[in-house]
Design a protein around this motif. Structure first.
Motif: not given
Length: 465
Positions: A230-243
Motif C-alpha cells: 500500500v505505501q510503496w504504491t502511493a510512493a511509486l504512483c506519486g513519482v510516476l505522476y510527477l514525471i
C-alpha cells in the motif's frame, strides 16, 4: 476466512494488486490535464500534495495491516476502530468505489481499443467499445474464478508491461523537452489556491491504491507485504505522476492554454515532437492498464462481499468459496457480469463513452473518499484500544482526516450542478435503507461486523453456523 487460498501470494503479487488498483499508466496520460484545468501552473505542486496525502492514508491503513490480516479491506479495518456503524458505512462506500471503478476501467479499456482501431483507419462505433467491455469482462471473470495466484500473475505481467511502455514514452518525451528547459524547476503564480484546486483531481488518480488490503488472508507474510504494498504504491504512483505532469506541462507550455488547453494532451505532445507512432503505444498500454485495474478492483470487491456474507450482512451465499479454486466464486459470478453488462446497457442507450467513463469515475471517487476518511479516523482509536498508540499515528490521522473531509465537501460542492449529486443521494439512500433493514432484522450480525472467525461467529449467532 476458511476456504480462501491462504498464504500463497508473494510480495510482488500483492504489490501488483495495489498498483493495478490505481492504474497508474492510465492516470499518467489523463490525470495531469484534469488537474491542470483547476490548478493551472500549480499542477505539479498539486500532485506533490496529493502524494503526501496518499502516503498518510497508507500510514493509517498500515496501522491495521501490520497487526491483522483481513479479506474485507477497509470495511474490516474500520470496524476495529470505530465499530459496526462506521464499518458498515465504509463497506458500502467500498462497494461503490470498487464496483464503479471496475466499470470505468472496462469502459476506459474499450475506449482506447476503439482509438487504436480509429487510428488504423477503421470506423468503429460504440459497438467496438461494448464488444471490448464484454470480452474483457468475461476474461476477468474466468481468471478471477480460476484462482488468486493466476489472476495475480496476469495482473502483475499486464501492469508491468503497461508501466514499462509508458515510462519509455515519457522518458523519450522528457529527453526531448528537457534540454530546452535546462531542468529548471517550474514555478507558479497561482499560489495556494491553485494548488488546492488541483489536489482533488490529483488525489483521484491514487484511488484503488489500497487494494492489497483485501489480500491479507491470501498473502504470505501479510503483516509485511500488505502494508509495504500500500505505501510503496502511493510512493511509486506519486513519482510516476510527477514525471508525467512535468513532461506534459513542459512539452505543451508553448501551446495556447498550455496543458489545461489540450483535450488530448498526449496526442498533442506526440504531434508536436514529431512522433506519430507514439499514440499507438499509449493506447495499447493504457488499455492494458485498465484491464489490470478491472481485475484488481473486482478481486477486492468480491472479498469485501465475502466478508460481509460470512458476517451475515449480505446473503450468506456470497460468503462461500469454490472447493477447488478457493475463490469467492458466487460473489464473482454475481458481481463481474453486472460490472460488465451495466456499461453495455448504458452505451446502448446512447450515453457517450466519455460521459459514461467520467460519471463512473467521479462516483467511484466519492465512495473511496468516504472509506479513506473513516479508516484514517479509526486508526488512532484502534491503536489506543490495544495500547499501542504512537505520536506518528496520531499525527498522520490528525493531518489527513480533516483534509479528506474538506476534499469530500469540495468534491460534492464542485459537482453540485451536474448529475452526480443525484447519483450520490440515491446511493446514500440505498445504503441507509440497507443499514436500517440489517439493524431491524439482523441486529446480532450487525454487532458482529469485524469480529468474525469460525468459533466466535457461532457463539455470536446463538450457535447457528
Amino acid at each position: 476466512m476458511s476456504g480462501l487460498d491462504r498464504r500463497n501470494l508473494g510480495p510482488l503479487q500483492v504489490f501488483a494488486q495495489s498498483i493495478s488498483g490505481a492504474a497508474p499508466s492510465a492516470a499518467m496520460a489523463a490525470a495531469p490535464a484534469v488537474a491542470a484545468a483547476t490548478a493551472g501552473g500549480a499542477v505539479l505542486w498539486s500532485f506533490v500534495a496529493a502524494t503526501v496525502l496518499a502516503l498518510l492514508i497508507g500510514v493509517c491503513v498500515a496501522q491495521f495491516t501490520r497487526r491483522m490480516a483481513a479479506a474485507g479491506s477497509l470495511y474490516s479495518l474500520t470496524a476495529k476502530g470505530l465499530g459496526p456503524v462506521a464499518a458498515f458505512a465504509a463497506g458500502w462506500a467500498l462497494l461503490i468505489g470498487y464496483g464503479l471503478l471496475a466499470m470505468a476501467a472496462l469502459v476506459g479499456a474499450g475506449t482506447y481499443v476503439h482509438d487504436v482501431l480509429r487510428r488504423l483507419g477503421l470506423s468503429p462505433g460504440w459497438g467496438a467499445v461494448a464488444g471490448t467491455v464484454v470480452v474483457l469482462g468475461a476474461l476477468a471473470t474466468v481468471l478471477t474464478v480460476r484462482g488468486v495466484r493466476l489472476s495475480a500473475k496476469v495482473v502483475l505481467v499486464t501492469e508491468a508491461v503497461s508501466i514499462s511502455a509508458l515510462l519509455v514514452v515519457f522518458g523519450l518525451l522528457l529527453a526531448r523537452v528537457a534540454p530546452e528547459l535546462g531542468f529548471t524547476p517550474l514555478t507558479t503564480d497561482e499560489g495556494l489556491g491553485g494548488v488546492a484546486g488541483g489536489v482533488l483531481p490529483a488525489l483521484g488518480a491514487f484511488v484503488g491504491f489500497e487494494a492489497a488490503a483485501s489480500f491479507g488472508v491470501e498473502a504470505r507474510r501479510p503483516f509485511q507485504s500488505v502494508p509495504r504494498a500500500v505505501q510503496w504504491t502511493a510512493a511509486l504512483c506519486g513519482v510516476l505522476y510527477l514525471i508525467a505532469a512535468y513532461t506534459q506541462v513542459a512539452g505543451l507550455s508553448q501551446l495556447p492554454g498550455g496543458l489545461a488547453g489540450q483535450p488530448e494532451p498526449m496526442s498533442a505532445l506526440a504531434e508536436l515532437e514529431g512522433l506519430p507512432w507514439l499514440p499507438y503505444v499509449l493506447d495499447a498500454g493504457i488499455a492494458a492498464s485498465f484491464f489490470a485495474c478491472t481485475m484488481a478492483t473486482s478481486s477486492a470487491l468480491v472479498r469485501v462481499l465475502l466478508s460481509m456474507g460470512r458476517e451475515g450482512i449480505v446473503p450468506r451465499r456470497l460468503g462461500t468459496t469454490h472447493p477447488r479454486y478457493r475463490t469467492p466464486h458466487v460473489a464473482i459470478l454475481l458481481v463481474l457480469p453486472a460490472v460488465t453488462l451495466l456499461p453495455v446497457v448504458l452505451l446502448a442507450a446512447g450515453v457517450s463513452t466519455r460521459e459514461l467513463f467520467v460519471a463512473l469515475l467521479n462516483i467511484a471517487v466519492f465512495g473511496y473518499l468516504i472509506a479513506y476518511l473513516l479508516v484514517c479516523a479509526a486508526a488512532p482509536v484502534f491503536l489506543h484500544r490495544i495500547g499501542e498508540l504512537t505520536r506518528g499515528a496520531v499525527t498522520a490521522s490528525v493531518v489527513v482526516a480533516p483534509v479528506l473531509l474538506a476534499v469530500l465537501v469540495l468534491f460534492t460542492a464542485t459537482n453540485a450542478d451536474g448529475p452526480y449529486p443525484l447519483a450520490f443521494t440515491l446511493l446514500l439512500a440505498a445504503g441507509v435503507a440497507w443499514y436500517a433493514w440489517v439493524r431491524a432484522r439482523r441486529p446480532r450480525q450487525l454487532a458482529g461486523i469485524g469480529i468474525y472467525d469460525e468459533t466466535s461467529a457461532s457463539d455470536l449467532l446463538g450457535g447457528r453456523p
